[in-house]
Design a protein around this motif. Structure first.
Motif, PDB file in Angstrom:
ATOM      1  N   SER A 362       0.840  -1.201   0.000  1.00 15.42           N
ATOM      2  CA  SER A 362       0.000   0.000   0.000  1.00 15.42           C
ATOM      3  C   SER A 362       0.871   1.245   0.000  1.00 15.42           C
ATOM      4  CB  SER A 362      -0.920   0.019   1.230  1.00 15.42           C
ATOM      5  OG  SER A 362      -0.195   0.379   2.405  1.00 15.42           O
ATOM      6  N   GLU A 363       0.245   2.406  -0.209  1.00  4.87           N
ATOM      7  CA  GLU A 363       0.981   3.667  -0.196  1.00  4.87           C
ATOM      8  C   GLU A 363       1.511   4.002   1.196  1.00  4.87           C
ATOM      9  OE1 GLU A 363      -1.155   7.293  -0.753  1.00  4.87           O
ATOM     10  OE2 GLU A 363      -2.965   6.584   0.282  1.00  4.87           O
ATOM     11  N   LEU A 364       1.039   3.306   2.218  1.00  5.82           N
ATOM     12  CA  LEU A 364       1.477   3.562   3.588  1.00  5.82           C
ATOM     13  C   LEU A 364       2.813   2.905   3.903  1.00  5.82           C
ATOM     14  CD1 LEU A 364      -1.950   3.024   5.411  1.00  5.82           C
ATOM     15  CD2 LEU A 364      -0.982   5.154   4.545  1.00  5.82           C
ATOM     16  N   SER A 365       3.255   1.991   3.050  1.00  7.96           N
ATOM     17  CA  SER A 365       4.501   1.266   3.298  1.00  7.96           C
ATOM     18  C   SER A 365       5.714   2.160   3.057  1.00  7.96           C
ATOM     19  CB  SER A 365       4.585   0.042   2.388  1.00  7.96           C
ATOM     20  OG  SER A 365       5.828  -0.605   2.523  1.00  7.96           O
ATOM     21  N   SER A 366       6.755   1.949   3.845  1.00  4.76           N
ATOM     22  CA  SER A 366       8.016   2.682   3.666  1.00  4.76           C
ATOM     23  C   SER A 366       8.938   1.993   2.665  1.00  4.76           C
ATOM     24  CB  SER A 366       8.740   2.812   5.012  1.00  4.76           C
ATOM     25  OG  SER A 366       9.082   1.534   5.530  1.00  4.76           O
ATOM     26  N   GLU A 367       8.540   0.843   2.151  1.00  5.12           N
ATOM     27  CA  GLU A 367       9.397   0.095   1.232  1.00  5.12           C
ATOM     28  C   GLU A 367       9.726   0.925  -0.008  1.00  5.12           C
ATOM     29  OE1 GLU A 367       9.634  -4.251  -0.995  1.00  5.12           O
ATOM     30  OE2 GLU A 367       7.703  -3.499  -0.293  1.00  5.12           O
ATOM     31  N   GLU A 375       7.951  13.401   6.478  1.00  2.00           N
ATOM     32  CA  GLU A 375       8.265  12.272   7.359  1.00  2.00           C
ATOM     33  C   GLU A 375       9.423  12.603   8.288  1.00  2.00           C
ATOM     34  OE1 GLU A 375       9.615   7.575   7.197  1.00  2.00           O
ATOM     35  OE2 GLU A 375       8.933   8.549   5.344  1.00  2.00           O
ATOM     36  N   LYS A 376      10.384  13.364   7.796  1.00  5.82           N
ATOM     37  CA  LYS A 376      11.526  13.757   8.631  1.00  5.82           C
ATOM     38  C   LYS A 376      11.058  14.544   9.848  1.00  5.82           C
ATOM     39  CE  LYS A 376      16.167  15.726   8.168  1.00  5.82           C
ATOM     40  NZ  LYS A 376      17.123  16.409   7.235  1.00  5.82           N
ATOM     41  N   ALA A 529       5.537   8.609  19.103  1.00  5.24           N
ATOM     42  CA  ALA A 529       5.357   9.943  18.510  1.00  5.24           C
ATOM     43  C   ALA A 529       4.799   9.847  17.093  1.00  5.24           C
ATOM     44  CB  ALA A 529       6.679  10.705  18.514  1.00  5.24           C
ATOM     45  N   ALA A 530       5.261   8.851  16.336  1.00  5.88           N
ATOM     46  CA  ALA A 530       4.753   8.671  14.970  1.00  5.88           C
ATOM     47  C   ALA A 530       3.274   8.299  14.987  1.00  5.88           C
ATOM     48  CB  ALA A 530       5.567   7.600  14.246  1.00  5.88           C
ATOM     49  N   ILE A 531       2.887   7.431  15.913  1.00  8.32           N
ATOM     50  CA  ILE A 531       1.476   7.067  16.040  1.00  8.32           C
ATOM     51  C   ILE A 531       0.638   8.284  16.407  1.00  8.32           C
ATOM     52  CG2 ILE A 531      -0.179   5.675  17.343  1.00  8.32           C
ATOM     53  CD1 ILE A 531       2.041   3.547  17.616  1.00  8.32           C
ATOM     54  N   GLN A 532       1.155   9.118  17.330  1.00  8.99           N
ATOM     55  CA  GLN A 532       0.430  10.319  17.723  1.00  8.99           C
ATOM     56  C   GLN A 532       0.294  11.291  16.550  1.00  8.99           C
ATOM     57  OE1 GLN A 532      -0.967  10.393  20.884  1.00  8.99           O
ATOM     58  NE2 GLN A 532      -2.134  11.990  19.857  1.00  8.99           N
ATOM     59  N   ALA A 537      -3.154  13.919  12.335  1.00  7.24           N
ATOM     60  CA  ALA A 537      -3.039  14.404  10.954  1.00  7.24           C
ATOM     61  C   ALA A 537      -4.364  14.967  10.455  1.00  7.24           C
ATOM     62  CB  ALA A 537      -2.566  13.279  10.042  1.00  7.24           C
ATOM     63  N   ARG A 538      -4.285  16.094   9.730  1.00  8.28           N
ATOM     64  CA  ARG A 538      -5.477  16.731   9.162  1.00  8.28           C
ATOM     65  C   ARG A 538      -5.571  16.511   7.648  1.00  8.28           C
ATOM     66  NH1 ARG A 538      -7.523  20.619  12.958  1.00  8.28           N
ATOM     67  NH2 ARG A 538      -9.205  20.935  11.447  1.00  8.28           N
ATOM     68  N   THR A 539      -4.449  16.177   7.024  1.00  7.92           N
ATOM     69  CA  THR A 539      -4.448  15.947   5.579  1.00  7.92           C
ATOM     70  C   THR A 539      -3.955  14.546   5.276  1.00  7.92           C
ATOM     71  OG1 THR A 539      -2.163  16.697   5.215  1.00  7.92           O
ATOM     72  CG2 THR A 539      -3.897  18.389   5.236  1.00  7.92           C
ATOM     73  N   ARG A 540      -4.308  14.049   4.096  1.00 11.53           N
ATOM     74  CA  ARG A 540      -3.858  12.719   3.700  1.00 11.53           C
ATOM     75  C   ARG A 540      -2.342  12.666   3.597  1.00 11.53           C
ATOM     76  NH1 ARG A 540      -5.681   7.608   4.130  1.00 11.53           N
ATOM     77  NH2 ARG A 540      -4.548   6.253   2.709  1.00 11.53           N
ATOM     78  N   GLU A 541      -1.713  13.760   3.150  1.00 12.87           N
ATOM     79  CA  GLU A 541      -0.253  13.797   2.997  1.00 12.87           C
ATOM     80  C   GLU A 541       0.440  13.652   4.351  1.00 12.87           C
ATOM     81  OE1 GLU A 541      -2.222  15.522  -0.433  1.00 12.87           O
ATOM     82  OE2 GLU A 541      -2.352  15.987   1.704  1.00 12.87           O
ATOM     83  N   ASP A 542      -0.053  14.382   5.346  1.00 13.09           N
ATOM     84  CA  ASP A 542       0.537  14.278   6.689  1.00 13.09           C
ATOM     85  C   ASP A 542       0.284  12.893   7.279  1.00 13.09           C
ATOM     86  OD1 ASP A 542       1.524  16.840   6.603  1.00 13.09           O
ATOM     87  OD2 ASP A 542      -0.165  17.729   7.700  1.00 13.09           O
ATOM     88  N   PHE A 543      -0.884  12.333   6.992  1.00 14.16           N
ATOM     89  CA  PHE A 543      -1.238  11.011   7.506  1.00 14.16           C
ATOM     90  C   PHE A 543      -0.289   9.955   6.937  1.00 14.16           C
ATOM     91  CE2 PHE A 543      -3.659   7.032   7.218  1.00 14.16           C
ATOM     92  CZ  PHE A 543      -4.088   6.888   8.525  1.00 14.16           C
ATOM     93  N   VAL A 544      -0.102   9.967   5.630  1.00 12.62           N
ATOM     94  CA  VAL A 544       0.776   8.984   4.980  1.00 12.62           C
ATOM     95  C   VAL A 544       2.198   9.115   5.511  1.00 12.62           C
ATOM     96  CG1 VAL A 544       1.820   8.296   2.783  1.00 12.62           C
ATOM     97  CG2 VAL A 544      -0.633   8.774   2.902  1.00 12.62           C
ATOM     98  N   ALA A 545       2.672  10.342   5.693  1.00 18.36           N
ATOM     99  CA  ALA A 545       4.033  10.551   6.206  1.00 18.36           C
ATOM    100  C   ALA A 545       4.197   9.963   7.606  1.00 18.36           C
ATOM    101  CB  ALA A 545       4.357  12.041   6.222  1.00 18.36           C
TER     102      ALA A 545
END
Length: 597
Positions: A362-367, A375-376, A529-532, A537-545
């Motif tokens: 999926s697009e959520l994977s870091s692979e 993400e940084k 912190a990443a889970i939080q 997240a308010r946008t899909r971009e921030d959520f995916v990151a």
């Protein structure tokens, strides 16, 4: 002048009231999405993967492996029967599985949410009833939250404790407030199973039971034989049968689940017609075991249902609470020692692909994804601690020569173990104290035992003694709950909209709190912190990151020996069972099946 002073004081008072006023709620809505707006409009007719004209009646029979000694699925104690939450209990909102995470009115006819999601209000349907005929009221909702939070499984406490206040202006209205900033919380509360306060009066919710429970769902519990059978019978007076969410689902008059000791016995039950549908997990059986007369005669249909959500994260979890697995170099070495290529060719008829991480496919994977600026920001200081191959997305899981004894790969593993203080001796692999590298892999069925024995042989080649111990499902569940194991097979099911459950899976609190799904004992503030960040997240971009950051940290922590997935589900069904042409994102859905006339 006095008049001007009074006007000024009045203006200041009004300003102060505005400053402390609760955030304005949106207009009542028919549904809510985690991000954006729900896809289905007000007044939608039915779910996109349900057949509203499905035939009604008949019985669905399923063969389940394992056992059960309770019908209460909401507590830690006992092993609950399958299907209770699905068939007997309902929530305020129901899910459309054709979207990442959107909910629509079920027991509640509407939801109102403030812009910051700190306040949210549910309005119950006046017709909502429990199976005993009593009305579902705001008091039942409050009772459910308090009971599940205080006496239920840890995931309930983790989420429901975030509710700061709950008010019930009338019997049909429930107003929740929070101050944690958890944007998923309105949806989590919308999915809370609703209990009957009257039914549970004088009963101990925290204890196991085999007495039928009362819910508001379409079925009631009929036959209950612990460890053998549970039967759910359609409630002829079910209050919600005409709701859009319920059109074309729950089509059978009766659902029967029979329990079998292992997958072989369950398969035999299916072949002999004692079960109507089977989701096959064994690739060899799928390729060779279904050469049956009933298949050739067209009485059984075999199909692979595509799964459009992340592949399940499966593997052998290292219990990092044990000193032997505390060093990540040791864990990486043991991942190298797992020969997937040999197992896939010799055990699984090359039916599998290797699963990367926790959101594979999926697009959520870091692979293959380098850390970007979004993400940084989520990773913070953890970014500087990432190995270059994890930071730039070039890390790949080890690939062997498929021989079952890849010398080059095993030498690399031994090198990592040496860096961690383990050396090869006449007694096998030992540490500086002369203690051998030995541990136990705990499994609960023959399929798990088979892959564990393969792994055992490879580990033996580098001086590691791994015992394989098989226990029954009740023992396994008890040991799993208390983390009393060295290594176990695990599965985490993730969606395209992961949320609060991630804290239950991988949050630091699960290292010590019993009953979570943090089987490896992960305790990493960066993952918390990443889970939080994902929850906020308010946008899909921030959520995916944020999800990619979580995935990257989990993969680079080497918390499990990753397994494999088929890219879908292998389904066998007798042709008297029908299904809609369209299936939801996660794949095969049993609640939409029907019995052909």
């Amino acid at each position: 002048m006095m008049r001007d002073m009074k006007l000024m004081i009045a203006a200041l008072a009004a300003t102060a009231l505005l400053a402390f006023a609760p955030p304005a709620l949106s207009a009542p809505k028919h549904g809510i999405a985690m991000l954006g707006e729900p896809a289905l409009p007000p007044g939608f007719a039915h779910l996109p993967y349900a057949n509203p004209d499905a035939p009604q009646g008949g019985q669905l029979r399923q063969a389940v492996t394992g056992s059960f000694d309770s019908v209460n699925p909401f507590i830690v104690k006992g092993q609950a029967a399958a299907g209770v939450r699905t068939y007997v209990f309902e929530s305020l909102l129901g899910r459309n599985w054709a979207e990442p995470f959107s909910l629509y009115g079920l027991l509640a006819e509407s939801i109102e949410v403030s812009d910051d999601r700190q306040s949210f209000t549910f309005r119950l349907r006046p017709e909502a009833r429990f199976s005993d005929g009593s009305r579902v009221t705001a008091a039942d909702v409050v009772f459910s939250m308090e009971t599940l939070r205080d006496k239920g499984r840890p995931n309930f406490k983790n989420s429901y404790s975030k509710v700061k206040t709950v008010e019930t202006p009338d019997e049909r209205t429930i107003v929740f407030t929070q101050d944690s900033g958890d944007r998923e919380l309105p949806l989590i509360m919308g999915l809370m199973p609703i209990l009957s306060k009257t039914f549970w009066q004088g009963k101990d919710f925290s204890q196991t039971t085999l007495d039928p429970l009362t819910g508001s769902g379409p079925y009631t519990m009929d036959t209950i034989k612990p460890g053998e059978t549970i039967v759910y019978k359609k409630n002829p007076g079910y209050w919600g049968k005409d709701l859009p969410l319920q059109k074309g689902v729950f089509n059978f008059d009766e659902v029967r689940l029979d329990y079998y000791r292992d997958a072989n016995a369950a398969f035999e039950a299916f072949k002999s017609g004692l079960a109507d549908v089977r989701a096959e997990a064994d690739p060899v059986r799928w390729n060779t075991g279904y050469d049956l007369p009933a298949v050739k005669d067209g009485k059984i249909t075999l199909e692979k249902i595509a799964q459009l959500t992340p592949a399940a994260a499966t593997g052998f979890a290292f219990n990092t609470r044990r000193e032997i697995f505390a060093d990540p170099r040791v864990r990486e070495a043991l991942i190298m020692a797992f020969d997937f290529e040999w197992a896939n060719a010799n055990l699984f008829a090359n039916a599998y692909r290797r699963t990367y991480g926790y959101f594979s496919g999926s697009e959520l994977s870091s692979e293959g994804q380098a850390v970007d600026e979004r993400e940084k920001a989520v990773l913070g200081d953890a970014f500087s601690r990432l190995r270059p191959d994890f930071a730039d997305g070039s890390y790949r899981l080890p690939v062997s020569d498929g021989s079952g004894r890849d010398r080059k790969m095993l030498r690399q593993a031994i090198g990592l173990l040496a860096d961690a203080g383990w050396t090869v001796s006449d007694q096998g692999l030992v540490n500086a104290k002369g203690e051998p590298f030995a541990f136990t892999i705990l499994v609960q069925n023959k399929d798990q035992e088979r892959i564990a024995l393969h792994y055992q042989r490879t580990l033996q080649a580098i001086g590691i003694k791994a015992d394989v111990r098989i226990v029954d499902s009740a023992q396994f569940a008890a040991l799993q709950t208390t983390y009393d194991y060295d290594m176990i097979p695990v599965t985490w099911f993730n969606s395209l909209s992961p949320g609060n459950e991630q804290m239950l899976y991988f949050g630091s609190g699960g290292r010590t709190a019993e009953g979570t799904r943090n089987y490896p004992g992960i305790a990493d503030p960066a993952i918390d912190a990443a889970i939080q960040a994902m929850l906020n997240a308010r946008t899909r971009e921030d959520f995916v990151a944020a999800v990619r950051a979580e995935d990257r940290l989990l993969v680079s922590g080497f918390y499990m020996v990753p397994f494999y997935d088929a890219g879908g589900q292998w389904i066998a069904r007798w042709n008297h069972i029908g299904r809609p042409d369209t299936q939801p994102l996660p794949g095969f859905e049993t609640t939409t099946l029907w019995r052909n006339p």
